[in-house]
Structures are given as structure tokens and as C-alpha cells.
Design a protein around this motif. Structure first.
Motif, PDB file in Angstrom:
ATOM      1  N   ILE A   1       4.066  -4.395   2.991  1.00  0.00           N
ATOM      2  CA  ILE A   1       3.712  -4.834   4.347  1.00  0.00           C
ATOM      3  C   ILE A   1       4.939  -5.280   5.136  1.00  0.00           C
ATOM      4  CG2 ILE A   1       2.415  -6.539   5.715  1.00  0.00           C
ATOM      5  CD1 ILE A   1       0.610  -4.488   4.534  1.00  0.00           C
ATOM      6  N   THR A   2       5.722  -6.200   4.563  1.00  0.00           N
ATOM      7  CA  THR A   2       6.869  -6.750   5.309  1.00  0.00           C
ATOM      8  C   THR A   2       8.071  -5.812   5.266  1.00  0.00           C
ATOM      9  OG1 THR A   2       7.773  -7.881   3.373  1.00  0.00           O
ATOM     10  CG2 THR A   2       6.142  -9.088   4.685  1.00  0.00           C
ATOM     11  N   LEU A   3       8.088  -4.883   4.294  1.00  0.00           N
ATOM     12  CA  LEU A   3       9.225  -3.995   4.051  1.00  0.00           C
ATOM     13  C   LEU A   3      10.491  -4.763   3.686  1.00  0.00           C
ATOM     14  CD1 LEU A   3       8.955  -0.975   6.518  1.00  0.00           C
ATOM     15  CD2 LEU A   3       8.114  -1.203   4.210  1.00  0.00           C
ATOM     16  N   LYS A   4      10.327  -5.981   3.191  1.00  0.00           N
ATOM     17  CA  LYS A   4      11.488  -6.740   2.717  1.00  0.00           C
ATOM     18  C   LYS A   4      11.823  -6.304   1.288  1.00  0.00           C
ATOM     19  CE  LYS A   4      11.923 -10.817   5.498  1.00  0.00           C
ATOM     20  NZ  LYS A   4      11.040 -10.547   6.592  1.00  0.00           N
ATOM     21  N   PRO A   5      13.122  -6.176   0.948  1.00  0.00           N
ATOM     22  CA  PRO A   5      13.512  -5.785  -0.411  1.00  0.00           C
ATOM     23  C   PRO A   5      13.048  -6.820  -1.438  1.00  0.00           C
ATOM     24  CG  PRO A   5      15.374  -5.647   1.103  1.00  0.00           C
ATOM     25  CD  PRO A   5      14.280  -6.350   1.839  1.00  0.00           C
ATOM     26  N   ILE A   6      12.460  -6.361  -2.542  1.00  0.00           N
ATOM     27  CA  ILE A   6      11.981  -7.315  -3.551  1.00  0.00           C
ATOM     28  C   ILE A   6      12.550  -7.060  -4.954  1.00  0.00           C
ATOM     29  CG2 ILE A   6       9.831  -8.138  -2.481  1.00  0.00           C
ATOM     30  CD1 ILE A   6       8.337  -5.884  -3.907  1.00  0.00           C
TER      31      ILE A   6
END
Length: 273
Positions: free
Chosen positions: A78-83
Motif C-alpha cells: 500500500i505505502t510502497l515503502k521499502p521493507i
């Protein structure tokens, strides 16, 4: 037609990988890229390309490839933040093994390559094996797609379905392809004169949200009245969900279910049945 589309006022379509099907053009592209790789690495390149296509590799559509450090980055859907960060071989790296503040620095510009759809798979695999400056291979693939040798894989029932809803809904084409390429492909697909608005050279994903906001203003609709349809999660789906729109994601990874606003299908035909 699926209720998600029936209840909407605006349908926004991607072009490549969405309005036509198949992977022959990606394979042709991979074949050209093979010539950009040193002889002793070509077999490994082709094996990895096949593994990625078969979902048997750490790299999949929807991830980012760091071409400088040869690393694969997973994103929150959803956020497209790297995890998470993996090696090419699939080993998960801990934060201690990464450069300082590495995850905060990741973006959509070189050396980072977002693997949005099938076009990026051969390119990224070729980068891993040392190829660079290969845009001419993409150009040659597009030229091949304009010849009679290339049989464009039509989507059954698409033209009829779009003609049926053209008077009751606004149809928008939003693509990164250039105007010349779009005109040729739409003619080839017999889909010309069907769209109320055609946006070419769209610079997705950087400009996707701006395009969606402009479409809302132009047609005076709310986010939940628009459906974004495409095969590239980063370019077309995530920005839509973030704005409160609906999405239709075309992918073989049909287990993905990140939101009630998202319909996941293997083929676009499923939406029109």
C-alpha cells in the motif's frame, strides 16, 4: 462486466500488458539483451530470466532492483515503502548488513529500477549480468512489434465491452508509451477512437497521482468513482488505492489481496465476463 466497473464513472487503462496479452515481445527483448552480455554469462542470464518469469526467483514484479549494489528490495503493497532487502540469490539481509539509512534512500530513479511489469524483467536480469546502455534493444523490440511477423495477442471481447460502455462511462488511456507508438498499437488492436482522453508519455509512477487528480477534475468525479486498470502495481494500482480509487490488477500472482478496493485477475477478459 464486473460490478466494480459497472458502478464506476471513469475507467483508466494502461496500454502495454493491459490492452493486449502475451509475453512473446518480452522474450524477443530478452533475446536481444543476450547479445549485450559476455559469452560466459549468457546461459546464466537466460536461466535467471526464465526463473523470474516462473516466480522461482527473489526478483518479482512489484520489487525494486538496486543496480549499483545488486540488491532486490521488497515494498509494502500500500505505502510502497521499502521493507526488506534480498541478495540476487534470495538471501534476506538484516539491517546491520545494509549501508546506513539505506531503506530511506530508495526511490524510482537510477541506480534503483522499479520492476513494474514484464518489460523490466529481462532488463534487470541483463543488468545483473553486466549489461548497460541497452535502450536500443527496447527500441528494436518496439520496431519488431510494428512488423507483420509479430502477432499481437488480442484480448477477447475487449473492443465490444468498451463500445458497450463508451456512452455511459469515460474511458481514459494513461500510458508511458509515446504518441507514435500508442497510435500504432491502438490501430493494430482496433481500439482507436474509443477513448475520451489519451495521455501518452505519462512518466508513471512519478506522475501517476497528478494524472489521477487531473482526471478527477476534468470529469468532475470522486476517487471512488474511478477504476485504474493495469498490470503494473507500482505504476497504476498503488497510487490509485492511496487516493481512494478502485483498482483492477492483472497478474499471475492472484493470491495478492491488499484491499477491498482491489480486484485481482489473471486476464482482463475475466472482468468482462
Amino acid at each position: 462486466m464486473h460490478n466494480l466497473l459497472m458502478n464506476s464513472k471513469v475507467l483508466v487503462f494502461d496500454l502495454d500488458g493491459t490492452l493486449y496479452d502475451g509475453t512473446e515481445h518480452y522474450d524477443y527483448y530478452a533475446k536481444l539483451l543476450t547479445n549485450e552480455i559476455s559469452l560466459e554469462k549468457r546461459d546464466s542470464f537466460l536461466k535467471d530470466y526464465k526463473k523470474i518469469k516462473d516466480y522461482d526467483h527473489a526478483l518479482t514484479i512489484g520489487k525494486i532492483y538496486d543496480s549499483e549494489n545488486d540488491l532486490i528490495i521488497s515494498l509494502d503493497p500500500i505505502t510502497l515503502k521499502p521493507i526488506q532487502v534480498f541478495t540476487w540469490e534470495g538471501q534476506l539481509l538484516s539491517k546491520d548488513e545494509l549501508p546506513e539509512n539505506y531503506l530511506e534512500k530508495i526511490n524510482y530513479e537510477l541506480p534503483y529500477i522499479p520492476v513494474g511489469d514484464g518489460w523490466w524483467i529481462p532488463l534487470v536480469a541483463s543488468y545483473h549480468y553486466g549489461a548497460r546502455d541497452v535502450y536500443h534493444c527496447y527500441d528494436r523490440t518496439k520496431e519488431y512489434m510494428a512488423t507483420k511477423e509479430f502477432n499481437i495477442p488480442y484480448i477477447r471481447g475487449l473492443k465490444e465491452a468498451l463500445e458497450k460502455v463508451k456512452d455511459s462511462k469515460k474511458l481514459v488511456l494513461l500510458t508511458n508509451s509515446d504518441r507514435e507508438d500508442v497510435t500504432r498499437l491502438l490501430k493494430l488492436l482496433n481500439l482507436n477512437d474509443l477513448f475520451h482522453l489519451e495521455i501518452t508519455d505519462g512518466k508513471k509512477p512519478l506522475e501517476t497521482e497528478n494524472h489521477f487528480k487531473n482526471i478527477m477534475n476534468k470529469f468532475n468525479v470522486m476517487p471512488h468513482e474511478i477504476v485504474s486498470i493495469g498490470d503494473n502495481f507500482i505504476n497504476e494500482i498503488s497510487p490509485a488505492l492511496k487516493l481512494g480509487m478502485h483498482g483492477v490488477y492483472i497478474t499471475n500472482q492472484t493470491t495478492i489481496q491488499v484491499s477491498d478496493s482491489l480486484l485481482v485477475v489473471k486476464k482482463l477478459e475475466e472482468v468482462f465476463e
